[in-house]
Design an enzyme around this catalytic site. Sequence first.
Site, PDB file in Angstrom:
ATOM      1  NE  ARG A   1      -2.982   0.710  -0.718  1.00 27.85           N
ATOM      2  CZ  ARG A   1      -3.337   0.888  -2.036  1.00 27.85           C
ATOM      3  NH1 ARG A   1      -3.028   1.942  -2.619  1.00 27.85           N
ATOM      4  NH2 ARG A   1      -4.054   0.016  -2.701  1.00 27.85           N
TER       5      ARG A   1
ATOM      6  CE  LYS B   1      -1.473  28.331  -4.120  1.00 22.08           C
ATOM      7  NZ  LYS B   1      -2.161  29.040  -5.226  1.00 22.08           N
TER       8      LYS B   1
ATOM      9  CE  LYS C   1       2.656  34.893  -2.804  1.00 29.32           C
ATOM     10  NZ  LYS C   1       2.525  34.723  -4.137  1.00 29.32           N
TER      11      LYS C   1
ATOM     12  CD  GLU D   1       1.694  38.648  -5.536  1.00 30.25           C
ATOM     13  OE1 GLU D   1       1.906  37.343  -5.548  1.00 30.25           O
ATOM     14  OE2 GLU D   1       0.884  39.222  -4.888  1.00 30.25           O
TER      15      GLU D   1
ATOM     16  CG  ASP E   1      -1.038  37.126  -8.386  1.00 30.83           C
ATOM     17  OD1 ASP E   1      -1.100  35.953  -8.636  1.00 30.83           O
ATOM     18  OD2 ASP E   1      -1.643  37.667  -7.159  1.00 30.83           O
TER      19      ASP E   1
END
Length: 292
Positions: free
Chosen positions: A105, A140, A172, A205, A226
């Site tokens: 598994r 992510k 950012k 960004e 962005d």
Amino acid sequence: MKERDFYDFFALCKSRAIMQALEEDRYDGDVTTLATIEPGQTGHGVVRAKAPGVVAGIAVAEQVFRGIDPEVNVRQVVSDGAKLAEGDLVLEAEGKIASLLVAERTVLNFLQRMSGIATRTRLFVEKISHTDAVILDTRKTAPGLRYFDKEAVKMGGGQNHRFGLFDLILIKDNHIDAAGGVGQAIKRAKNYLSVKGTAMKIEVEVRSVAELQEAMGAEPDIILLDNFSLDELFSAVTFARKQAPSIHLEASGNVGLHNVANIAETGVDYISVGELTHSVMALDLSMTIRFS
């Protein structure tokens, strides 16, 4: 961080995650196997594709088998990154049946997730193959599985963005607002690197043409456009190529298979795609065991 340090760090991420995956599955023993299988009985495990896709994680699967039993012999039938048709053989493993069952598994979990990521990545890469743009991943990823997620992206033909918070300065919106603006944030980042005596790329960004202009004046290595519309991307790329042709351009935000080709055709260098790793559909694989 030096190249050797990176190598050691990635190897640690890989081995630690594999052992944790094995431990959470077996704890102090596979009671079903202990109850039903003779300890010395041997067999032959076969992993096949039950759906078409791109395989990834074969070397990881081998490490999982060896984490259970170093005497298990694994034969790779195809290479990572290869396209599979339904029914294709992926790998074979020979050894004690108990070892094969305990590993089964966990082997499939890694293979299926990684192959699902590689398969999805390949679709994006093929969509933009007529351009010079490159598909990038993001951070992510599933906690604890980032090494595998990002390796799978490469096996699918994409490239990795930064691995974590330590290998690229990515300024950012919140950094910009806290620093007092795009130009000021880039200036502070360059000063930080100078003081530390460290070489590292700086990406920033931007959310508007005004921020794009300010960013170009501060000369980062990469500008992230962005959530720009297609028209805005065309205008931004045209403007940036004339004013600062050495700065690379990346597009992000709401990227999917339906629009990635159009985004690539605007002339950006990179396109980052969160769904490669945050919305994974595992590739269907199975393992069967033949008894000696």
